[in-house]
Design a protein around this motif. Structure first.
Motif, mmCIF file in Angstrom:
data_model
loop_
_atom_site.group_PDB
_atom_site.id
_atom_site.type_symbol
_atom_site.label_atom_id
_atom_site.label_comp_id
_atom_site.label_asym_id
_atom_site.label_seq_id
_atom_site.Cartn_x
_atom_site.Cartn_y
_atom_site.Cartn_z
ATOM 1 N N SER A 69 0.830 -1.194 0.000
ATOM 2 C CA SER A 69 0.000 0.000 0.000
ATOM 3 C C SER A 69 0.871 1.252 0.000
ATOM 4 O O SER A 69 0.458 2.308 -0.453
ATOM 5 N N VAL A 115 3.155 1.815 -1.907
ATOM 6 C CA VAL A 115 3.376 2.207 -3.294
ATOM 7 C C VAL A 115 2.276 3.134 -3.774
ATOM 8 O O VAL A 115 2.527 4.152 -4.382
ATOM 9 N N SER A 116 1.039 2.774 -3.454
ATOM 10 C CA SER A 116 -0.051 3.590 -3.978
ATOM 11 C C SER A 116 -0.254 4.881 -3.183
ATOM 12 O O SER A 116 -0.671 5.882 -3.735
ATOM 13 N N VAL A 132 2.716 7.686 -3.485
ATOM 14 C CA VAL A 132 2.697 8.335 -4.779
ATOM 15 C C VAL A 132 2.129 9.740 -4.680
ATOM 16 O O VAL A 132 2.510 10.634 -5.402
#
Ligand SMILES: Nc1ncnc2c1ncn2[C@@H]1O[C@H](COP(=O)(O)OP(=O)(O)O)[C@@H](O)[C@H]1O
Ligand SMILES: [Mg+2]
Lengths: 400, 277, 170
Positions: A5, A7-8, A11
């Motif tokens: 998570s 990663v998302s 961002v």
């Protein structure tokens, strides 16, 4: 391992701050500035002979940077460099010159301002490189090398067959001296700085220095950016490059065009330096195969792909004959050694240098430089060296 | 440009609803004398891990190459949602959200890990020789944003401490992960992994398995996986297609495929009995 | 050497040219046979195909490479012996004699670098192109014509007429 998570969500973070320059970077920038300062001061110290030799080296440097980009970074062997030199020189002469009847030849010129002519010459050279794309895109390795050789022979022929543009092999044509906002880079008008008269050699020195610095910085920036990554990917693994989104044909064509543009600028510099554009009378001349090979030698000696390496390569390959000629008498190279002209001697010098590089250090001078830098960095750094030391001598290292 | 705008397209891409089907339809591929693929059809459903297995030389990598546009099939076509991929030049696929890792590591050995992973950002970024050479402000900003994203991806894969290391200096297992990281940097909707666990030890293989599962569960992307490690395949695959001599001999749930007599014969007949576990 | 031309039907030859022709044909035949049937030739071809595999089969890479260079040098020497005679160059050995070596490149490339037959065919094509262009167009254009023919061949067949194209496997 962090959770996916991250990663998302991560961002959505804001723009990261610009990295703060580190001490090492400051030292490096300082070093470059000092070098630039020294080069700028040279006309006050040395005579026109050495200045002219230095200009010749800069001609080589600009061309060699272009060649090391296409060969070392993009992995495309090009022996066509001399041809693009001719294209650049001729374009400048035609764009900046006047239409006239010179002796027996009718010569065409457009009479554009020199700056415009210079830019035009570089653009035309780039387009010539781009036009080679259908060939460059299909061939690899030695096939591409020999195919590009065809251009040199084409240039040799066209140079003689189109006296309207080139002035013909017998006499050539005189290019318009470069000038910028009314200031001519020639002997025109009297100018003295700090008591030193600034004539053509001094003025051209600064012009060429500016060209070289611009060429250098552009190449360095590009190599470290998206374009450079695409080129290296094409060089190392074409299929992988394509899968990662690189248009391989375009990358190759682009590399050829950029390298041709550099050669074109180098060609303009040659005509300005000689004060003459003259196509070759034999296969071995200013725009002949020997010139292509000299540039290749610069790129190899410096370390393929390395931009500072290309400059040092130019210093060796183009500097040696110039210095030998200048000091021919002191070195006892007068007329006695008729067969061993400075040109011939320098051929041996860089021939041996190329062999030495290939045998002992395929990464060229750039790799040696990196190793020295690595040693001194390790000595000054307090923390221990990384567990995995990079392999020495990567040919065409990205960070040159 | 902020990280948000830089990633706007990519965000939409990884939205579960936006992952399209990958359909391989009747694909045939011949080399001089060899039929590498013969009328192969299967569908990778959105958000699933789909394994493509088969003995060595069965045509798995060739199938990947056809999907990616590296090879041109002699018959059939590949579709991603409504878009026909076959006939497209391969570089356009990255923009459509197809990412791929390679069986034999296809990285730039002398470039750093970050540099390699940044290559995956190629189709998400802009700029040519002049803008890059002049280091225009927007180029520098773009570079920073995408380098950070690349670093995140590396962190996710547990290789963030190697960002500045040249690939040549990495152990094989780590280089394998860099290849996966680069494929992920494309922000794929469909990720093709060609033998990602080949050459990895047991621990590394387990990590790779959980990584792949995490990709599917958290990002909702589809994964098409070629792998020889049956334990890995049966553990994480939602569906399995089996190739043998270029023909599709089975296609279904892992448990069913595993018991398929033809599959058993293909593996035993190929003499790779240990691969069956 | 005799400067008297020899008349063969409509063709006029100098004796050196005749000798060169014969020597050339003999050497070409010898190499065809050697490449095909001798251990050395097979080792050389194996190495050209796949260096690593050849090494694994026990072929000494360094020795094959060395002999290849040796033979290449010897063949160049044979060529030069004829080139420097007056019947060919008109001037003997000069500083730019080595320019002729560049005529060998298009020949090898047109035929395909990994094919002996290709080298012969390439040589014939180069020779014919040059001779015909000299007669029907102009002497300066002849050399360019050779390279242009080579470019056309390469654009159509990127590994030459008889060369095998390597497909990258990934
Ligand atoms: N570029 C190529 N040229 C010729 N034959 C190829 C090429 N690529 C693959 N093949 C052949 O196609 C078949 C399938 O290969 P591949 O797809 O690599 O198998 P797998 O990945 O399942 O082990 C093999 O027989 C292989 O030799
Ligand atoms: Mg495979």
């Amino acid at each position: 391992m962090s959770d996916v998570s991250d990663v998302s969500t991560a961002v959505r973070a804001t723009t990261p701050p610009a990295p703060r320059p580190r001490a090492g970077t400051l030292v490096r920038v300082g070093g470059w500035l000092v070098l630039l300062l020294v080069l700028s001061g040279l006309p006050f110290v040395v005579g026109p002979g050495l200045l002219s030799a230095g200009q010749y080296v800069m001609i080589g440097a600009v061309g060699a940077i272009g060649l090391t980009l296409v060969i070392g970074q993009a992995g495309q062997l090009s022996l066509a460099h001399a041809f693009f030199l001719l294209v650049g020189g001729t374009s400048y002469a035609v764009l900046a010159g006047e239409t006239e009847q010179a002796g027996s030849e009718y010569i065409v010129g457009l009479g554009l301002p020199p700056l415009l002519a210079l830019v035009g010459a570089v653009v035309i050279s780039a387009l010539a490189g781009f036009a080679f794309a259908p060939v460059a895109g299909r061939l690899t390795g030695i096939y591409l090398g020999v195919a590009s050789l065809a251009l040199v022979f084409l240039g040799f022929y066209l140079g003689q067959a189109l006296p309207m543009l080139t002035g013909g092999a017998a006499s050539g044509r005189n290019p318009e001296p470069f000038s910028l906002f009314g200031f001519a880079f020639s002997n025109e008008g009297y100018l003295a700085v700090l008591g030193v008269p600034f004539r053509a050699p001094e003025r051209l020195w600064y012009l060429f220095l500016a060209f070289t610095v611009i060429a250098f910085l552009l190449a360095r920036g590009a190599v470290r950016s998206r374009v450079g990554r695409a080129w290296r990917a094409v060089r190392d693994h074409e299929a992988a490059a394509a899968v990662m989104g690189v248009d391989v044909l375009r990358a190759k064509a682009g590399a050829f065009a950029v390298s041709a543009a550099y050669a074109g600028l180098s060609g303009v510099m040659v005509t300005l330096w000689l004060g003459l554009l003259k196509p070759d009378e034999s296969e071995f001349g200013t725009y002949g195969l020997n010139t292509s090979i000299a540039f290749l030698a610069m790129a190899i000696i410096g370390g393929l792909g390395s931009i500072p390496g290309a400059v040092v390569g130019a210093l060796i390959v183009y500097g040696t004959p110039q210095v030998l000629t200048l000091f021919a008498d002191e070195l006892g190279l007068g007329d006695t050694l008729a067969g061993f002209s400075p040109t011939v001697i320098s051929l041996y010098v860089y021939g041996i240098a190329v062999i030495a590089v290939v045998l002992f250090e395929p990464g060229g001078l750039a790799a040696i430089g990196r190793r020295i830098a690595g040693l001194s960095a390790r000595r000054t750094r307090s923390d221990p060296a990384p567990a995995t030391t990079p392999r020495p001598a990567p040919p065409g290292e990205d960070r040159s | 440009m902020t990280a948000d705008t830089a990633r706007a397209g990519a965000d939409a891409r990884t939205d579960r609803a936006d992952v399209p089907e990958l359909r391989v339809e009747g694909v045939g591929l011949r080399f001089a004398g060899i039929t590498a693929l013969d009328d192969v059809s299967f569908t990778v459903r959105p958000g699933t891990v789909h394994a493509l297995i088969g003995p060595n030389g069965a045509g798995k990598s060739s199938c990947f190459n056809v999907i990616c546009g590296v090879y041109h099939p002699t018959a059939g076509r590949v579709r991603l949602g409504d878009t026909v991929l076959t006939g497209m030049r391969p570089h356009r696929l990255a923009r459509l959200g197809v990412g791929r890792s390679f069986q034999n590591i296809a990285l730039s050995q002398h470039s750093t890990v970050l540099d390699n992973v940044m290559l995956g950002r190629h189709s998400l970024t802009r700029g040519g020789f002049l803008s890059g050479g002049l280091r225009l402000p927007w180029v520098a900003r773009q570079e920073r944003v995408h380098a950070r994203r690349a670093a995140e991806i590396c962190e996710f894969l547990g290789i963030a401490d190697r960002l500045d290391t040249p690939v040549a200096a990495l152990p094989y297992g780590v280089a394998k992960l860099v290849d996966v990281a680069r494929a992920l940097a494309v922000e794929p909707r469909v990720l093709l992994l060609d033998e990602p666990a080949a050459g990895l030890n047991a621990v590394e293989t387990a990590v790779m398995a959980s990584t792949i599962r995490a990709l599917r569960d958290a990002l909702g992307i589809s994964v098409l996986l070629v792998e020889h490690d049956m334990g890995l395949v049966m553990g994480i695959a939602d569906r399995v297609s089996v190739l043998d001599f270029g023909r599709l001999i089975a296609d279904g749930e892992p448990a069913v495929v595993q018991r398929d007599p033809e599959v058993v014969r293909a593996y035993l007949g190929a003499g790779d009995s240990e691969e069956q576990q | 050497m005799g400067r008297r031309p020899i008349q063969l039907g409509a063709v006029t030859l100098f004796s050196t040219q005749l000798v060169a022709l014969v020597v050339g044909l003999v050497l070409i035949t010898a190499f065809f046979v050697a490449f095909r049937f001798t251990d050395w030739g097979i080792a050389m071809r194996a190495q050209a195909e796949n260096r690593e595999a050849a090494a694994l089969m026990g072929i000494r890479s360094s020795r094959v490479t060395a002999t290849a260079w040796l033979v290449a040098g010897a063949l160049a020497a044979v060529a030069v012996m004829f080139i420097v005679t007056q019947d060919f160059s008109g001037t003997g050995l000069s500083r730019s004699t080595h320019a002729i070596a560049f005529a060998a490149f298009p020949a090898a490339i047109i035929g395909g670098l990994d094919s002996t037959a290709g080298a012969v065919v390439g040589g014939v094509i180069v020779g014919l192109t040059q001779a015909l262009t000299e007669v029907y167009v102009s002497i300066p254009f002849a050399k360019v014509a050779v390279f242009l023919v080579m470019l056309v061949v390469l654009v159509v067949r990127p590994a030459g007429l008889f060369g095998t194209r390597e497909l990258s496997r990934v």
